[in-house]
Design an enzyme around this catalytic site. Structure first.
Site, PDB file in Angstrom:
ATOM      1  N   GLU A 166       0.791  -1.221   0.000  1.00  0.00           N
ATOM      2  CA  GLU A 166       0.000   0.000   0.000  1.00  0.00           C
ATOM      3  C   GLU A 166       0.832   1.286   0.000  1.00  0.00           C
ATOM      4  O   GLU A 166       0.786   2.074   0.958  1.00  0.00           O
ATOM      5  CB  GLU A 166      -0.948  -0.005   1.208  1.00  0.00           C
ATOM      6  CG  GLU A 166      -1.837  -1.232   1.269  1.00  0.00           C
ATOM      7  CD  GLU A 166      -2.886  -1.174   2.388  1.00  0.00           C
ATOM      8  OE1 GLU A 166      -2.731  -0.340   3.297  1.00  0.00           O
ATOM      9  OE2 GLU A 166      -3.861  -1.935   2.329  1.00  0.00           O
ATOM     10  N   GLU A 375      -5.090  -8.958   1.069  1.00  0.00           N
ATOM     11  CA  GLU A 375      -5.686  -8.636   2.375  1.00  0.00           C
ATOM     12  C   GLU A 375      -7.184  -8.478   2.224  1.00  0.00           C
ATOM     13  O   GLU A 375      -7.666  -7.881   1.251  1.00  0.00           O
ATOM     14  CB  GLU A 375      -5.145  -7.320   2.964  1.00  0.00           C
ATOM     15  CG  GLU A 375      -3.753  -7.398   3.505  1.00  0.00           C
ATOM     16  CD  GLU A 375      -3.271  -6.070   4.116  1.00  0.00           C
ATOM     17  OE1 GLU A 375      -4.109  -5.259   4.562  1.00  0.00           O
ATOM     18  OE2 GLU A 375      -2.047  -5.857   4.124  1.00  0.00           O
TER      19      GLU A 375
END
Ligand code: FCB
Length: 470
Positions: A166, A375
């Site tokens: 991220e 995720e």
């Protein structure tokens, strides 16, 4: 009841990250990261908590790997703390720090769990932040050096590598809103940081491949959300597009197309040429794996009060919510379907046998990055019941509802290779401290005792049968 079967080689795993679980923040020669510094400042993390001990995974990794094996996990995605391996961010390598990951990889392999290594999950060496951090181009080169060191040591056994987790969160939370370390609030710094994070992906991919001791794949993991306009009003539609560009396309375009939409933001337009150098976008456009982290969607309205994007989110009244986000299972389907349509299909078409490129269809298919859900999970206020069980039915429902959508995407021809639950154990949830619990395994923070939750057992059943009964 219907049984939804997943493809034969589908990978089932769970994920975690160094700072959120390891603890041992100053042991065995580890250097300081920006998260050590940030969490030690009063007022930055809920209840002034920090990751000094976290769930003490550094000392308990063998127990944790045993628990993973007991659930039948086939893969474990974890991150390496840069400051354990290279305490000052550059130069001297710390043998003890590298040794920890070496032992962790062996322990996983001994239990037939495939290690998925991620090289960066928010914890920049403080020494590099002091020299400018991610807004400085220099940091990207230092990251590539560090990536070379780790892959030189582990790539004889590790063949799945993620450069970053991220990068958008590191850039925007770290340098724009300041809710994450290093707590800076400067929009230009944030855009520079994002570009250098992506550039460092490309540079690190080169150094990982150069050091490779065996076949490997290099990927990146992105936080992405599908966007839905709050109404049909064309201002809301345009606002949703702007937020999509700001959150999703800023990373997807460079990584998958070698282009950037940054010029669309007037605030950076004037400056992009000063930090995006010739050749950068081609370097970034180098990917074998695309990891998608999905938690929620965004419903967007036009809102001039919000700088940069003139858009804000609304929370639909009829929806279900967790303590952090709206729960919207269909979003995971919409998200991968959109990525497939906008980024994969055009590439496949361009290489189809009938196109001018002629006959390269299979090759193009091979070269497109594999798609993996790296995720997905939900924070639930779990607790231990009188009999020692954790009955987290809400998480089971969340998982089931999302897996149905993942299965639907696969049925529609989108080749999703695996699914990683966030997270393996409860852990340090950044600025929210230890409040949100995301684990399949419950942590008693007083004793650090581990207890497998009902969701963990449920997930183990799904893995064992490679299917879901709905
Ligand atoms: C993701 C992060 C992870 C964790 C989850 C809840 O954005 O990658 O570290 O915080 O959210």
């Amino acid at each position: 009841m219907t049984t939804l079967r997943f493809p034969k080689n589908f990978i089932w795993g769970a994920a975690a990250s160094a700072y959120q679980i390891e603890g041992a923040w100053n042991e065995d020669g580890k250097g300081l990261s920006v998260w050590d510094t940030f969490s030690h400042k009063p007022g930055k993390v809920a209840e002034n908590r920090n990751g000094d001990t976290a769930v003490d995974h550094y000392h308990r990794f063998k127990e944790d790997v045993r628990l993973m094996a007991s659930l039948g996990l086939q893969a474990y995605r974890f991150s390496v703390a840069w400051t354990r391996v290279v305490p000052d961010g550059k130069g001297r390598v710390n043998a003890k720090g590298l040794g920890f990951y070496d032992r962790l990889v062996d322990e996983l392999l001994n239990h037939s769990i495939q290690p998925y290594v991620c090289l960066f999950h928010y914890d920049l060496p403080q020494a590099l932040q002091d020299q400018g951090g991610w807004p400085s181009r220099e940091t990207a080169y230092r990251f590539a050096d560090y990536a070379g060191v780790v892959s030189d040591r582990l790539s004889d056994r590790v063949n799945i590598w993620f450069t970053h987790n991220e990068p958008w969160i590191t850039a925007v939370f770290g340098y724009l809103t300041g809710v994450h370390a290093p707590g800076i609030t400067n929009p230009i710094s944030a855009f520079q940081a994002l570009h250098h994070l992506l550039l460092s992906h490309g540079l690190a991919a080169e150094s990982i491949r150069a050091a490779a001791k065996g076949e490997l794949k290099v990927g990146i993991t992105l936080n992405l959300s599908p966007m839905y306009p709050a109404s049909r009003d064309k201002r809301d539609v345009a606002a949703a597009q702007r937020l999509d560009t700001f959150l999703n396309r800023v990373s997807l375009d460079p990584l998958l197309k070698g282009t950037t939409p940054l010029q669309q933001f007037p605030i950076v337009n004037r400056l992009t040429t000063s930090f995006i150098k010739a050749g950068d976008l081609e370097k970034i456009n180098s990917l074998d794996l695309l990891g998608v982290n999905y938690y929620t969607r965004a419903v967007v309205k036009h809102d001039v009060r919000i700088p940069i994007v003139s858009a804000s989110q609304v929370q639909p009244a009829e929806s279900e919510y967790s303590s952090m986000w709206e729960i919207y299972p269909q979003g995971i389907y919409d998200l991968v379907a959109r990525i497939w349509k906008d980024y994969y299909k055009p590439a496949l078409r361009a290489h189809s046998p009938r196109s001018a490129a002629g006959g390269a269809g299979d090759k193009a298919k091979r070269e497109l990055p594999e798609l993996i859900i790296t995720e997905n999970g939900v924070p639930v206020p779990d607790g231990i019941d009188f009999d020692g069980r954790v009955r987290d039915e809400r998480r089971i429902r969340y998982l089931q509802d999302h897996l149905i959508q993942v299965h639907r995407a696969i049925q529609d021809g989108i080749p999703i290779k695996g699914y990683f639950h966030w997270s393996f154990t409860d852990n340090f949830e950044w600025s929210l401290g230890y409040g949100p619990r995301f684990g399949l395994v419950y942590i008693d923070y007083k004793t650090l005792k581990r207890t497998i939750k009902d969701s963990g057992r449920w997930f183990a059943g799904v893995i064992e049968k490679n299917s879901l009964k709905v």
